[in-house]
Design a protein around this motif. Structure first.
Motif, short mmCIF file in Angstrom:
data_model
loop_
_atom_site.label_atom_id
_atom_site.label_comp_id
_atom_site.label_asym_id
_atom_site.label_seq_id
_atom_site.Cartn_x
_atom_site.Cartn_y
_atom_site.Cartn_z
N SER A 78 -7.18 6.39 3.15
CA SER A 78 -6.36 5.63 2.19
C SER A 78 -6.51 6.21 0.79
CB SER A 78 -6.71 4.15 2.23
OG SER A 78 -8.00 3.97 1.73
N ALA A 79 -5.50 5.92 -0.06
CA ALA A 79 -5.33 6.66 -1.31
C ALA A 79 -6.51 6.61 -2.27
CB ALA A 79 -4.07 6.19 -2.01
N ILE B 133 -0.87 5.34 4.60
CA ILE B 133 -2.17 5.96 4.89
C ILE B 133 -1.94 7.38 5.42
CG2 ILE B 133 -4.09 5.81 6.55
CD1 ILE B 133 -4.64 3.44 5.05
N ASP C 180 2.05 2.26 6.34
CA ASP C 180 1.50 1.69 5.11
C ASP C 180 1.08 2.76 4.11
OD1 ASP C 180 -0.52 2.71 6.57
OD2 ASP C 180 -1.70 0.87 6.74
N SER D 245 0.82 -1.22 0.00
CA SER D 245 0.00 0.00 0.00
C SER D 245 0.85 1.28 0.00
CB SER D 245 -0.99 0.00 1.16
OG SER D 245 -0.27 -0.17 2.35
N PRO E 281 -1.31 11.05 -2.58
CA PRO E 281 -0.29 10.04 -2.29
C PRO E 281 0.97 10.17 -3.15
CG PRO E 281 -2.05 9.10 -3.63
CD PRO E 281 -2.47 10.50 -3.33
N GLU F 74 -9.44 6.57 -1.78
CA GLU F 74 -10.65 7.04 -1.11
C GLU F 74 -10.89 8.54 -1.25
OE1 GLU F 74 -10.65 6.89 3.50
OE2 GLU F 74 -11.02 4.86 2.77
N ARG G 238 -7.65 8.25 9.59
CA ARG G 238 -6.80 7.62 8.60
C ARG G 238 -7.51 7.63 7.25
NH1 ARG G 238 -3.19 3.69 10.39
NH2 ARG G 238 -3.88 2.31 8.74
#
Ligand code: BTN
Length: 328
Positions: A313-314, A300, A298, A148, A175, A316, A311
């Protein structure tokens, strides 16, 4: 498809006029065949000036990808790579995703992509000689679940490359967008194959804007820049690709050993929005405000919001600076 199109373009790369007759003689074909090859180039979006009595000419001189120049810029690690240069392909990522049994460290670079893909279903706009577009296959023992942070790691390789070529003002936007003065210079698209618990294969696609026509830059739906704007000297795309592959070899080896955590401090140093207030656009159209605190092991994004440390994540969210208008 005309087999002569790219050999002719290679001659026109000097930015000078070449007469149809001289080109026809050079390739031992008729002038009509040369004309057909030029027409094919135009269908690929390449502008060619055609002036009666003088011949054909590109708007400006361009660098062509050259395998030997790329390999010599990689240096010692050149032995690691299997380098393939294609004239024309829909997308270097799609091409590699569709091949079977591609060797580890195969890199496919293309003079022209006709269907370049960006993240989040976007199109990646590129042009002959005006953009560097390539993809690299990297095989991992671990599964996709452990990868990730990979796209952030690749961002570090890009930043090291730019710094080594004298571009020190670039920043990362989580990211993995590469920005200069808030405008996008380069992007990374990683596609994964394999099981969640391994082994897995990553196709790492990179697009870097080199010297894009102003009209093309203006037509892109996000603030965009190119190397010719941000650099005070010319950077040859073969040197750029070779230097980047060298840094990718180092960064990916480190990532294999330690994961993203071994690169995190360097990544955070480059982050344009570290400790900055940001807006996060969620897939359901809502917006969350917060301050960027860090990135986790990871990859995030950790953001302090009214609900505490959250948190993200990419896939999202889309991240924007507070007060920024157009999305980058
Ligand atoms: C982004 O949206 O920021 C990612 C852009 C990635 C573009 C590169 S160009 C080479 C490779 N092939 C593709 O179709 N896309 C990637």
């Amino acid at each position: 498809m005309s087999n002569l199109t790219f050999p002719i373009l290679q001659l026109l790369a000097d930015g000078q006029f070449h007469s149809g007759e001289a080109l026809a003689q050079q390739f031992k074909v008729t002038r009509a065949t040369v004309w057909n090859a030029i027409k094919h180039a135009e269908t690929l979006g390449i502008t060619i000036f055609s002036v009666r009595g003088r011949g054909y000419k590109l708007p400006q001189a361009i660098d062509f990808l050259d395998k030997n120049l790329v390999l010599s810029a990689i240096g010692e690690q050149r032995k690691w790579f299997n380098l393939i240069i294609l004239d024309e392909v829909a997308s270097t990522n799609t091409y590699l995703m569709q091949q079977k049994n591609v060797a580890h460290a195969t890199c496919v670079a293309a003079h022209i992509q006709t269907k370049g893909k960006g993240r989040r279903g976007r199109t990646w706009v590129s042009q002959l000689g005006a953009s560097l577009t390539f993809s690299l296959v990297w095989r991992f023992q671990c599964g996709a679940a452990a990868l990730s942070g990979l796209s952030l790691a690749v961002g570090v390789a890009l930043m090291r490359t730019l710094a080594s070529l004298g571009i020190n003002q670039a920043q990362l936007k989580w990211p993995n967008d590469i920005l200069v003065e808030g405008k996008k210079l380069a992007g990374i698209l990683i596609e994964l194959q394999g099981d969640l618990d391994g082994p897995s294969t990553a196709v790492i696609g990179v697009g870097i804007n080199l010297n894009m026509p102003k009209t093309v830059i203006e037509a892109i739906d996000q603030p965009t820049t190119d190397l010719s704007t941000v650099s005070d000297h010319t950077i040859n795309q073969n040197v750029l690709l070779g230097t980047l592959l060298k840094h990718l070899a180092e960064v990916l080896s480190r990532f294999e050993q330690f994961g993203f955590v071994g690169l995190r401090d360097e990544w955070v140093n480059y982050h344009a929005y570290h400790q900055q207030p940001v807006r996060m656009l969620l897939p359901n159209g809502t917006e969350v405000l917060g301050v960027v605190k860090n990135v986790a092991d990871d990859g995030i994004l950790l953001v302090e919001t009214s609900l505490g440390l959250q948190r993200f994540s990419a896939g999202e969210i889309s991240l924007r600076a507070v007060n920024a208008g157009a999305s980058v």
